[in-house]
Design a protein around this motif. Structure first.
Motif, PDB file in Angstrom:
ATOM      1  N   GLY B  97     -62.725  36.392  54.450  1.00  0.00           N
ATOM      2  CA  GLY B  97     -61.840  36.428  53.473  1.00  0.00           C
ATOM      3  C   GLY B  97     -60.510  36.192  54.086  1.00  0.00           C
ATOM      4  N   ILE B  98     -60.002  37.173  54.844  1.00  0.00           N
ATOM      5  CA  ILE B  98     -58.685  37.300  55.285  1.00  0.00           C
ATOM      6  C   ILE B  98     -58.236  36.133  56.320  1.00  0.00           C
ATOM      7  CG2 ILE B  98     -56.949  38.821  56.523  1.00  0.00           C
ATOM      8  CD1 ILE B  98     -58.371  40.229  54.012  1.00  0.00           C
ATOM      9  N   ALA B 100     -59.642  33.309  56.392  1.00  0.00           N
ATOM     10  CA  ALA B 100     -59.627  31.905  55.510  1.00  0.00           C
ATOM     11  C   ALA B 100     -58.225  31.977  55.041  1.00  0.00           C
ATOM     12  CB  ALA B 100     -60.473  31.912  54.436  1.00  0.00           C
ATOM     13  N   GLU B 101     -57.649  32.914  54.531  1.00  0.00           N
ATOM     14  CA  GLU B 101     -56.323  32.839  53.870  1.00  0.00           C
ATOM     15  C   GLU B 101     -55.331  32.571  55.124  1.00  0.00           C
ATOM     16  OE1 GLU B 101     -56.443  36.704  51.337  1.00  0.00           O
ATOM     17  OE2 GLU B 101     -54.492  36.319  51.924  1.00  0.00           O
ATOM     18  N   MET B 104     -55.448  29.227  56.035  1.00  0.00           N
ATOM     19  CA  MET B 104     -55.091  28.103  55.074  1.00  0.00           C
ATOM     20  C   MET B 104     -53.701  27.965  54.982  1.00  0.00           C
ATOM     21  SD  MET B 104     -56.151  28.174  51.116  1.00  0.00           S
ATOM     22  CE  MET B 104     -54.956  27.924  49.813  1.00  0.00           C
ATOM     23  N   ARG B 105     -52.721  29.020  55.410  1.00  0.00           N
ATOM     24  CA  ARG B 105     -51.343  29.022  55.526  1.00  0.00           C
ATOM     25  C   ARG B 105     -50.869  28.239  56.557  1.00  0.00           C
ATOM     26  NH1 ARG B 105     -49.929  32.823  51.625  1.00  0.00           N
ATOM     27  NH2 ARG B 105     -51.232  34.508  51.219  1.00  0.00           N
TER      28      ARG B 105
END
Lengths: 345, 345
Positions: B97-98, B100-101, B104-105
């Motif tokens: 979850g983390i 992926a964030e 993405m940034r």
């Protein structure tokens, strides 16, 4: 799976295979891809030489030739305040784990698109064949964006808003709402309030409609409040505090969004009331928030493993050109009664 | 973000933009990609025309030109019995979850590669620039496979086995082991056993070494057993049952793998003993298993949010050609004491 390891850091190419096998580049290409007219003995020999050398084809070039990315995305349109949170172990990650497995068994990579503000720009640059959308809104900008690009879409939970909804896995939201409301009623509660997100999602609309019908059938007064999703736990808390102040007769809060339900718990406790004795609380998603709240929250097992697998199957069908199924009935939701709705606690 | 919607299902191409703008294909390409020599006014006009038409570039062709997939993978080498389990909300999904964030940034898509037997074949066909490996084994077949393909790698947790380890985020496994052992000692326990996975991972080796040093320092007898990871909870249960039968003086079980710890809980209870009064249990990963066990299990907060973010940063550096950092110190682990190690319970 054992294979010789090349000592050289240089990547082997089709040229190396052609040289070692003593054949042309075209013959190697045709032999390795099982295309063209190649003598079976030569084909077998080329494959053996390629294996002996440890040659691996260029994945990206293959992708371009096949016209397929072999990738699907999992996309949430929920704001981070609801789908993320402290532990980040929400609905989406549970679906992601299963969906990734189901996708992998079909040779598809699953790209995880987190619920962030800039996800849209990110989605535009993503090379994918299909996507699974989690509970998309009626006018979901991600849906339009992906549709324009020709990406095959399915949704988990119906996309509300009428005829042109996406193929979807039916989350049975009305059944879920009835489970929660009937349970609270059976626990002796007669003034049940509904605190719901203001976003336009099918499951929210179903919950609201089920609540209104339930209230009518039981001659129960309506106690309803909407919260903006982006406000998360704090928004749920504020809304419940207002509701409780306005209607002190409320004896149960049905709060489908789990982030709001955690806020509801705080609001009840800050009003000097006890959960479940004075006010019971029930929520929808049976995740970490519901299970680790104090007291633990009654929730609904949506059987997300099955839901995620069904979504990948449906998407795979549509990707393969079989568009016969526009919806699939999801598993039957089941209540998980916990301390927050325990009678005579 | 609003843009005109084309009614035609045909995808717009660079030709449509060139025609509408009255310029050549090359000019459009240069203008849209900010390359080549294009008059600034023309460049702006081409961009405006493209925006008005709703033109979107062909992502896949761009990828091939740039030579970059703009994708990274998160890969576990843990067997499903340990990293999956009933709820599937494990260590890996929390990191996913983390990560992926954070990815993405930086414009990178995160592909999630589930811990399945056939993951290796799947990895071979995956178009990625880099990968994050979760606690790889010393001789991890996934590492070799990806290295041969020239994929940039970092690991969460050091890859054991010496000089050629991957760039890694240091999970501080020795500190974690000391936290658990010192806590059990402070709770009055003097016969602490260690139940550990037999897989060759750095964190396991660190735990074992820390345990042996601790035992020596405290003149405590060694009570140690290995379990095969693929056996999961049942394997942990069987090993602990054997240990308890052989050494009835054991008063605490340090069981770093959470799946084994759940098995340990069952073994103690089936032996007619109480947790924590007769035997205390502590584990490493503070996930759903630890939090929802009965009694809840003392565990360690590894601050996986920070760990995942550091891993993506490190991978991004190496992808960008900056290979100066070969390791990054992870956050300090913190004990989360729970009912399973409560003194005078």
């Amino acid at each position: 799976m054992s294979r010789p390891i090349t000592s050289s850091p240089r990547r082997l190419t089709i040229r190396d295979v052609a040289k070692a096998a003593g054949v042309s580049l075209t013959t190697v290409s045709h032999a390795l891809n099982d295309r063209g007219v190649v003598d079976p003995v030569t084909r077998a020999r080329v494959k053996q030489v390629a294996a002996d050398l440890g040659y691996r084809p260029n994945v990206r070039a293959q992708r371009l030739r096949s016209g397929s990315a072999n990738s699907i995305a999992l996309v949430s349109s929920m704001p981070f305040a609801v789908s993320g949170g402290v532990s980040r172990l929400g609905f989406m990650m549970e679906v992601a784990g299963i969906a990734a497995e189901a996708a992998m068994r079909r040779g598809l990579a699953l790209v995880f698109v987190p619920p962030l503000e800039d996800a849209q720009a990110f989605l535009e640059g993503l090379d994918i064949d299909g996507a699974i959308l989690l509970e998309p809104m009626t006018h979901d900008p991600n849906v339009r964006l992906l549709q324009e690009r020709g990406v095959a879409l399915v949704s988990i939970g119906r996309q509300g808003g009428g005829a042109d909804s996406l193929p979807f896995v039916d989350l049975q939201s009305t059944a879920t709402a009835h489970l929660l409301l009937n349970h609270l009623w059976e626990q002796g509660r007669r003034r049940i309030a509904l605190v719901q997100s203001s976003a336009v999602r099918d499951s929210y609309a179903s919950h609201k409609k089920a609540y209104e019908n339930f209230a009518t059938a039981h001659a129960m007064p309506l106690r309803y409040m909407q919260v903006e999703e982006s406000l998360g736990e704090a928004g749920g808390q504020e809304a419940c505090a207002k509701l409780l102040a306005r209607y002190p007769d409320i004896d149960a809060l049905c709060v489908p969004v789990d982030a709001f339900a955690v806020g509801a718990l705080r609001a009840v406790q800050q009003a000097g009331l006890r959960v479940p004795q004075d006010v019971m609380i029930a929520t929808r998603y049976d995740g970490l928030r519901a299970r680790t709240a104090e007291p633990s929250l009654t929730a609904v097992d949506l059987h997300l493993e099955q839901v995620a697998t069904l979504a990948v199957e449906l998407l795979f069908e549509h990707l393969s050109g079989d568009k016969s199924r526009m919806s699939v009935l999801g598993p039957k939701p089941e209540l998980r009664a916990r301390a927050s709705t325990q009678r005579d606690a």
